[in-house]
Enzyme design. Structure first.
Site, PDB file in Angstrom:
ATOM      1  N   GLN A  15       0.911  -1.291  -0.044  1.00 15.41           N
ATOM      2  CA  GLN A  15      -0.012   0.070  -0.108  1.00 15.41           C
ATOM      3  C   GLN A  15       0.835   1.320  -0.090  1.00 15.41           C
ATOM      4  O   GLN A  15       0.377   2.182   0.440  1.00 15.41           O
ATOM      5  CB  GLN A  15      -0.864   0.009   1.304  1.00 15.41           C
ATOM      6  CG  GLN A  15      -2.195  -1.007   0.906  1.00 15.41           C
ATOM      7  CD  GLN A  15      -2.847  -0.887  -0.391  1.00 15.41           C
ATOM      8  OE1 GLN A  15      -3.006   0.367  -0.796  1.00 15.41           O
ATOM      9  NE2 GLN A  15      -3.274  -1.876  -1.061  1.00 15.41           N
ATOM     10  N   SER A  16       2.063   1.111  -0.480  1.00 14.09           N
ATOM     11  CA  SER A  16       3.167   2.432  -0.483  1.00 14.09           C
ATOM     12  C   SER A  16       2.429   3.451  -1.442  1.00 14.09           C
ATOM     13  O   SER A  16       2.335   3.164  -2.403  1.00 14.09           O
ATOM     14  CB  SER A  16       4.432   1.883  -0.926  1.00 14.09           C
ATOM     15  OG  SER A  16       4.893   2.956  -1.343  1.00 14.09           O
TER      16      SER A  16
END
Ligand SMILES: *Cc1c(COP(=O)(O)O)cnc(C)c1O
Length: 334
Positions: A82-83
C-alpha cells in the site's frame, strides 16, 4: 529577497513537471469551529494532480528530474503493497514514458486493492520479495538497479533523501507566497513526520525564509529522538545541496511530538479514527489513517492541550494517500 535566492537555488536542480502547483490552501471553517481553532487552514497536497495526489509528487519532481537528466529509462522503487510512493512513482513513470519496477516486501496477496490495484492499472512491473525488512528491501532495490546498469535509477528510502526533500523546500516557499498574497498571518504549521523527507524539506525551507512559521512535526512512525535525528540529518544535507545557510538556527520554532503515534506506525488508534470521521463529516474530504488522520489527531491534540494557542492561525498539510483508504474500511466499525 531571500525567496528569490532560494528559488534560484532550487532551479539549479532539474525538475520533472508532474504536478499542478500551487495546491489549494483552503480554510477549514467547520472543523476549526468544532475544535476551537477559528483560523484553521489545510494545504491540499492530496490535490497535486498526479494519480490520486499526494506529497510524493513534489518529491518525485526532483528525483525523477535527476533520473531524466542522467538518461534513465527504468525507475526502481520499493515499499509495502500500500505504499503511496510506489503508486505515485508508477504514475510518474507512465507520464514520463519510463519503465517502472516496484519491489514490494510482502508475499503476493490474493486480491489487488487500493494502491496495488492502481499500480497494476499504471502498468508497473510488480515484484513481491516476501516479508523482508526495510534494509533487505533497499538492498534488493540496489541489486536490481545494478543488474540493469546505467539506464536504471533507484528511488531509495521511500523518497526521503536530501534531493527528494527539495520538494518540500519548494512547498514551504509556495505556502509562504500564498499566505502573503492573501494577507493571512499564519503562525503555525502542523506537518507529518514518517521517514522525514517531507518535514525536513519544510523545516529547511522555512529556516531559509527566516522562519516565518512555527513548525509542529507529528511523528507517525518513529520516536521523537529518532525522528529528530532524521530531520537534522536531512535538513542539514538540504542546506549543503542548496549551498545556503539559514540566518538563524535551523530548528528555531520546531517542535517534534511522538505522543500521537499510539501503538505505532500504521496502527490506527481511536483519536486517529475520530479525526478521519470528523474531517469527512465537517469538511467533506478524506483522510487515510496511516499518515493524514493521525497527523490531524495530533493537530487536534495540540489545540486541546493549548500547545497551539486558540486564536492563532494554523495550517496543516494534507499529504494524500487516498487509495489506501479503500483498504481501511474494517477499521471503522459501522
Ligand atoms: C510518505 C507519506 C507521508 C510521510 O512522508 P515522509 O516524508 O516519509 O515523512 C505522509 N503522508 C503520506 C500520504 C505519504 O504517502
Amino acid at each position: 529577497m531571500i525567496h528569490l535566492q532560494l528559488q534560484g537555488a532550487l532551479h539549479n536542480f532539474p525538475q520533472a513537471p508532474l504536478g499542478i502547483f500551487p495546491t489549494p490552501l483552503q480554510p477549514l471553517l467547520r472543523l476549526g469551529e468544532s475544535i476551537g481553532c477559528p483560523e484553521l487552514y489545510i494545504k491540499r497536497d492530496d490535490l497535486t494532480g498526479l494519480a490520486m495526489g499526494g506529497n510524493k509528487t513534489r518529491t518525485l519532481e526532483f528525483l525523477l528530474g535527476e533520473a531524466l537528466s542522467r538518461g534513465a529509462e527504468t525507475i526502481i522503487t520499493s515499499g509495502a503493497p500500500q505504499s503511496n510512493l510506489c503508486c505515485l512513482t508508477a504514475a510518474a513513470c507512465a507520464r514520463l514514458g519510463l519503465k517502472c519496477i516496484l519491489i514490494h516486501n510482502a508475499e503476493q496477496p490474493n486480491s489487488m486493492t487500493g494502491n496495488l490495484f492502481l499500480n497494476h492499472l499504471l502498468g508497473a512491473e510488480l515484484r513481491f520479495v516476501g516479508d523482508v525488512d526495510e534494509h533487505q528491501r533497499e538492498a534488493i532495490v540496489a541489486e536490481t538497479a545494478e543488474v540493469l546498469g546505467d539506464r536504471a535509477f533507484a528511488v531509495r528510502n521511500g523518497g526521503s533523501t536530501p534531493l527528494g526533500a527539495l520538494g518540500y523546500v519548494q512547498g514551504a516557499v509556495e505556502l509562504q507566497e500564498q499566505v502573503t498574497r492573501r494577507g493571512i498571518d499564519l503562525e503555525h504549521v502542523v506537518i507529518v513526520g514518517a521517514m522525514a523527507g517531507t518535514a525536513s524539506g519544510f523545516v529547511a525551507g522555512n529556516a531559509l525564509m527566516g522562519s516565518p512559521f512555527r513548525t509542529h512535526v507529528i511523528s507517525v512512525e518513529y520516536s521523537e529522538e529518532v525522528l529528530r535525528g532524521l530531520l537534522e540529518e536531512y535538513s542539514g544535507a538540504v542546506m549543503d545541496l542548496l549551498k545556503m545557510e539559514p540566518a538563524g538556527p535551523l530548528f528555531e520554532g520546531v517542535q517534534i511530538y511522538d505522543e500521537f503515534l499510539g501503538e505505532g506506525y500504521g496502527m490506527a488508534n481511536q483519536p486517529t479514527l475520530d479525526a478521519a470521521l470528523r474531517v469527512a463529516r465537517t469538511e467533506g474530504f478524506f483522510c487515510e489513517t496511516v499518515y493524514v488522520a493521525k497527523t490531524i489527531s495530533g493537530l487536534i491534540g495540540l489545540i486541546e492541550r493549548g500547545d497551539i494557542p486558540s486564536g492563532e492561525a494554523v495550517c496543516t498539510w494534507h499529504t494524500g494517500g487516498h487509495p489506501a483508504l479503500f483498504t481501511q474500511a474494517d477499521l471503522f466499525p459501522q
